[in-house]
Scaffold this motif. Structure first.
Motif, PDB file in Angstrom:
ATOM      1  N   LYS A 178      55.514  20.292  57.517  1.00  0.00           N
ATOM      2  CA  LYS A 178      56.713  20.007  58.132  1.00  0.00           C
ATOM      3  C   LYS A 178      56.409  21.324  59.251  1.00  0.00           C
ATOM      4  O   LYS A 178      57.406  21.215  60.258  1.00  0.00           O
ATOM      5  N   ARG A 179      56.331  22.152  58.502  1.00  0.00           N
ATOM      6  CA  ARG A 179      56.291  23.493  59.950  1.00  0.00           C
ATOM      7  C   ARG A 179      55.601  23.372  61.167  1.00  0.00           C
ATOM      8  O   ARG A 179      56.363  23.369  61.869  1.00  0.00           O
ATOM      9  N   LEU A 180      54.284  23.043  60.669  1.00  0.00           N
ATOM     10  CA  LEU A 180      53.488  23.276  62.324  1.00  0.00           C
ATOM     11  C   LEU A 180      53.709  21.845  62.942  1.00  0.00           C
ATOM     12  O   LEU A 180      53.764  21.517  64.316  1.00  0.00           O
ATOM     13  N   LEU A 181      54.692  20.593  62.142  1.00  0.00           N
ATOM     14  CA  LEU A 181      55.375  19.084  63.217  1.00  0.00           C
ATOM     15  C   LEU A 181      56.404  19.992  63.975  1.00  0.00           C
ATOM     16  O   LEU A 181      56.896  19.969  65.223  1.00  0.00           O
ATOM     17  N   ASP A 182      57.755  20.677  63.292  1.00  0.00           N
ATOM     18  CA  ASP A 182      58.764  21.339  64.565  1.00  0.00           C
ATOM     19  C   ASP A 182      58.309  22.089  65.115  1.00  0.00           C
ATOM     20  O   ASP A 182      59.036  21.951  66.458  1.00  0.00           O
ATOM     21  N   PHE A 183      57.435  23.145  65.089  1.00  0.00           N
ATOM     22  CA  PHE A 183      57.155  24.009  65.728  1.00  0.00           C
ATOM     23  C   PHE A 183      55.774  22.964  67.423  1.00  0.00           C
ATOM     24  O   PHE A 183      56.110  23.342  68.017  1.00  0.00           O
ATOM     25  N   ALA A 184      55.005  21.935  67.052  1.00  0.00           N
ATOM     26  CA  ALA A 184      54.621  21.152  67.651  1.00  0.00           C
ATOM     27  C   ALA A 184      55.811  20.634  68.820  1.00  0.00           C
ATOM     28  O   ALA A 184      55.162  20.516  69.617  1.00  0.00           O
ATOM     29  N   ILE A 185      56.792  20.260  68.157  1.00  0.00           N
ATOM     30  CA  ILE A 185      58.046  19.114  69.000  1.00  0.00           C
ATOM     31  C   ILE A 185      59.127  20.036  69.432  1.00  0.00           C
ATOM     32  O   ILE A 185      59.161  20.156  70.434  1.00  0.00           O
TER      33      ILE A 185
END
Length: 631
Positions: A178-185
């Motif tokens: 989720k942390r990786l996803l949030d940063f990607a967005i």
């Protein structure tokens, strides 16, 4: 067997429309096609134009409607979480129909894109099939992929929804997806409307109230929905593969041709029967996972296995054998890398002896060239045929294989065997002349490609033509080099950029690697071409030793140099090798030879997005510096 391999192959090349029409007739179509093959706009060939169908219906509902709903569709086994689950075709259909309804209720329609960024859990399979059910185009991005790379894919395909999980598990390490996803967005210019997050017990994610829903929340009030009829030529999915320019290439697959080819391959390439257990030990983020964890086994009515773990360390090198034994696996398909890892940890095969492996009929290897030593080790320990076969993300299924469901031929070590029916494989030189038997050149496939292969690159038709169709007009350029022998067996020796030119002699790194891996102390090897003032290039070897080897390193290096001199000849100029603990690889197990070459030659390079562990590059740099490279 009704017909010989040569007869079936001849039919597929001389009468492709008749050949594939018969295969398509065994699946469900809402409307039959107008044309089997539309050749009106080469190289953009299209299969079963005018036909309407649905891949999810054919993979799930069809079996339920034909009375096989209680047959086992999916087994989930996760040694890293201690979880085991089983789903019948009816149960899987019902869960998929409900999640498809959840997507539809949030505005997802035919042609919309959905990114799936998940670990190896059943919800990843459910999400893929739910997209197929309603005509949304899924794009699975390998779970745990770096935020920057995920952002690039978000910007390229512009997903309406992203489906993810709170975390993945690598061995014993919890990876915060989720942390990786949030940063990607945050990095991406395009912002998805909704993220659906499967919360896992190992790590609960914080949800953004304006954008995020948990998996459970997404299902509240959702109604199961039926399959949407789709054009055969409508896209089923986009799968990104690394481009040489650094810009990812979104390989586009269709619905109709894809399901016809994959169902055909289960019977004819892999020799499966409906109801048997098929295990592709890969990841849904790679093409093998798309084709042979999710779609092909279900289209054919087999039981497919979803495994969250590694070949070694979860908990030991016997984990593959436990699964084969526990679930009665008939055919196992994995990468040579997995077997080299098992062989390194358990060279005597002691863990195998703890399990009943009598159900296992065949082992298939693909993903990179299977060195003869690994194939022979697996044959000797398992006592079943070990089949190396060759294909690519772009083709979606095997180009060359020893087809177990037609007329199996003898195994030739170092060869991926003969062309699979549908693929007209040739070897050409730079002047587009076909080369004689045994002579190495560029391997190409005469157009049209069979069903199931790529349609184009997402939103980049020009790149599709430039990358694959321009160098050899009328042919698909595989970017692999090799030769075809007198029995029509295809020998893939290396990527065309892994051919090294030693004083005017073209040499394959794969041929040298085969000699290195034949040494009894060597678990795996890699060879690259390094710059040489006199000869242009010379080969340099990397050796990973088997666990427990105590032979002096210099003695092993001396032996492998002698091996190459004896078996390939002095022309190879192989005089240098270095011993390392491990090799840099992609998450799918491909060795990053190009990066190693740039490192050795002290050339600038970007760390590949697909690398499994970037720390390995520093280990390689240190080892190279001891012999005067990577300065």
């Amino acid at each position: 067997m009704e017909h010989s391999y040569s007869e079936i192959f001849r039919q597929s090349i001389e009468s492709p429309e008749t050949f594939w029409e018969e295969a398509a007739g065994r699946l469900h179509w809402y409307r039959k096609w107008d044309r089997v093959l539309d050749s009106s706009n080469p190289p953009f060939y299209r299969w079963f134009t005018g036909g309407t169908t649905n891949t999810c219906y054919n993979a799930l509902d069809r079996h339920v409607d034909e009375g096989r709903g209680n047959s086992l569709a999916l087994i989930f086994d996760s040694p890293v979480t201690g979880t085991k689950e089983r789903y019948t075709y009816r149960e899987l259909r019902d869960i998929v129909a409900l999640f498809a309804g959840a997507l539809q209720s949030r505005g997802v329609r035919k042609g919309d894109r959905v990114i799936i960024y998940m670990p190896m859990i059943p919800e990843a399979v459910v999400a893929m099939l739910a997209c197929a059910r309603i005509g949304a185009i899924h794009s699975v991005v390998f779970g745990g992929f770096a935020s920057h790379e995920l952002a690039v894919r978000i910007d390229d395909c512009k997903p309406k929804v992203i489906v993810s999980a709170s975390c993945g598990i690598e061995h014993s390490k919890v990876v915060d997806y989720k942390r990786l996803l949030d940063f990607a967005i945050e990095l991406a210019h395009f912002k998805p409307e909704i993220c659906i997050i499967r919360q896992r017990d190992q790590l609960k994610a914080e949800l953004n109230e304006e954008r995020d829903l948990s998996w459970k929340q997404s299902l509240l009030g959702a109604e199961p929905v039926p399959c949407v009829p789709l054009e055969s030529t409508d896209p089923l999915y986009i799968l990104y593969t690394s481009g040489t320019t650094g810009q990812p290439k979104g390989i586009v697959r269709d619905n109709g041709g894809h399901m016809v080819a994959l169902k055909w391959s289960m019977e004819h390439v892999y020799g499966m029967k409906p109801g048997e257990v098929y295990w592709a030990a890969s990841d849904v983020g790679w093409v093998v996972g798309h084709s042979y964890i999710v779609y092909a086994p279900l289209l054919y009515g087999c039981t497919t296995l979803l495994f969250e773990g590694k070949p070694v360390g979860t908990p030991d090198p016997g984990t593959f054998w436990r699964i084969v034994s526990e679930y009665g696996v008939s055919v196992l398909f994995t990468a040579p890398t997995a077997f080299r890892a098992i062989k390194k940890e358990d060279p005597q095969g002691r863990y195998m002896k703890q399990y009943d492996l009598s159900s296992l009929r065949t082992l298939f290897l693909a993903g990179e060239r299977a060195d003869p030593d690994t194939v022979q080790w697996a044959e000797e320990k398992l006592q079943v045929p070990v089949i190396d076969h060759w294909w690519q993300t772009e083709t979606g299924w095997a180009i060359a294989a020893n087809c177990q469901g037609i007329e199996p031929g003898p195994v030739k070590y170092g060869s991926a065997s003969r062309a699979v029916p549908g693929y007209d494989v040739r070897v050409l030189n730079q002047d587009m002349e076909e080369l004689p038997t045994g002579e190495m050149g560029d391997i190409v496939i005469k157009l049209p490609l069979p069903p199931g292969t790529m349609l184009t690159i997402w939103k980049a038709d020009n790149r599709f033509v430039e990358n694959y169709m321009t160098r050899y007009p009328g042919y698909y350029q595989t970017s692999d080099a090799g030769y075809i022998d007198e029995d029509r067996y295809i020998h893939i020796m290396s990527r065309t950029d892994d051919i090294i030119n030693v004083a005017g002699h073209r040499l394959s790194t794969g041929a040298i690697e085969a000699e290195l891996s034949g040494h009894p102390d060597v678990a795996e090897s890699a060879v690259i071409g390094v710059h040489d003032e006199l000869k242009g290039q010379v080969p340099l070897g990397f050796l990973v030793l088997k666990t427990g080897v105590d032979t002096p390193h210099q003695q092993i290096i001396k032996h492998v140099i002698e091996y190459v001199r004896e078996n390939i000849g002095p022309v190879a100029s192989f005089k240098n090798a270095v011993i390392v603990d491990r090799l840099p690889k992609t998450r799918s197990g491909k060795i990053l030879r190009s990066t190693m070459r740039k490192l050795a030659n002290s050339e600038p390079f970007d760390i590949p997005a697909t690398i499994d562990d970037p720390a390995i590059l520093e280990e390689i740099r240190t080892a190279l510096s001891t012999i005067g490279y990577a300065t």
